[in-house]
Design an enzyme around this catalytic site. Structure first.
Site: not given
Ligand code: 5IU
Length: 273
Positions: A92-94, A238
């Site tokens: 959620r990154k409050f 992904r």
């Molecule tokens: N996410 C990042 N990098 C960060 C942070 C959060 O990628 O520094 I804080 C989140 C964003 C996404 C997931 O929900 O992690 C990475 O997804 P992919 O593996 O599809 O890039």
């Protein structure tokens, strides 16, 4: 050193129930893999989680991107977490004042605190963001991760910002169980080897086939993240569910198995077993 300890040894160091449960799950399932399921339809969301469930310790969610969200998504997610034995982390990154984050955490459509074992916060507001969230989360046995670094190009979470995040965590060890970061944070601000702190480091930006995306994401391999940087959990999105929102179940299953195996191999090499 923490780097040489097993996940089950470390489970004993933690009093926070969410941290303990996560470490025990990692050991039981021999998986330090967290899958991040960023899809917009509830059917895709639940289907992907049911496929990857056997290979993961943790599911990372962004429930606010699900277009057809209703509370059955949460009920189904909780059922899957029991069926496959994984923990839940709403990413959620409050980042607001204490009073507001407490409301965002407990209330609204999502009632995050009622189902998410772990959540996270940006340290940007200062210690009050922790005070607000712990007023809701601590009585429920929840845990918090601070975002002390990010995986993106040009991230501002570096240097003294990262160090202050570590200080904020140290002052709230009962609720702050670790960090979203790209490397270990335990040694920041203390003499080399002097720290016996055990923060969990969960690391996004993990991929084995590509180096990044067109929007600033940067990927490192499970080996770089777990063995070279000493992180504890790899977060993969992904790389596992691919471009088709998991339309090919066998491909999703294969990737989950592949990332689980790579993450675990890097850990075994790290502890020297
Ligand atoms: N996410 C990042 N990098 C960060 C942070 C959060 O990628 O520094 I804080 C989140 C964003 C996404 C997931 O929900 O992690 C990475 O997804 P992919 O593996 O599809 O890039």
């Amino acid at each position: 050193s923490i780097l040489k300890q097993t996940y089950s040894q470390r489970a004993e160091n933690h009093r926070n129930p969410a941290a303990k449960a996560l470490l025990e799950t990692i050991e039981r399932k021999r998986s330090n893999l967290c899958v991040s399921v960023d899809v917009t339809k509830k059917a895709d969301f639940l289907r992907i989680i049911d496929i990857v469930g056997p290979y993961i310790c943790l599911v990372k969610t962004h429930v606010d991107i699900i277009e057809d969200f209703d509370f059955s998504v949460i009920e189904n997610l909780k059922d899957l977490s029991v069926k496959h034995d994984f923990q839940i982390f709403e990413d959620r990154k409050f980042a607001d004042i204490g009073n507001t984050v407490a409301l965002q955490y407990a209330s609204g459509v999502y009632k995050i605190a009622s189902w998410s074992h772990i959540t996270n916060a940006h340290p940007v507001p200062g210690p009050s963001v922790i005070t607000g969230l712990l007023s809701v989360g601590l009585p429920l046995g929840r845990g918090l991760l601070l975002l002390s670094e990010m995986s993106t190009k040009g991230s501002l979470a570096t240097g003294s910002y990262t160090e202050e995040a570590v200080r904020m965590a140290r002052s709230n060890r009962d609720f702050v169980v670790g960090f979203i970061a790209q490397r270990r944070m335990d040694n920041i601000g203390v003499a080399e080897g002097a720290s016996d702190e055990d923060f969990l480091i969960l690391t996004p930006g993990v991929g084995m086939d590509v180096k990044g995306d067109s929007m600033g994401q940067q990927y490192r391999t499970p080996r770089e993240v777990v063995l070279e940087s000493g992180c504890d959990v790899i977060i993969v999105g992904r790389g596992i569910y691919g471009k088709g929102n998991g339309a090919n179940p066998e491909a999703v299953r294969e990737q989950a198995e592949r990332y689980r195996a790579e993450g675990w191999k890097a850990y075994e090499e790290r502890i020297g077993s």
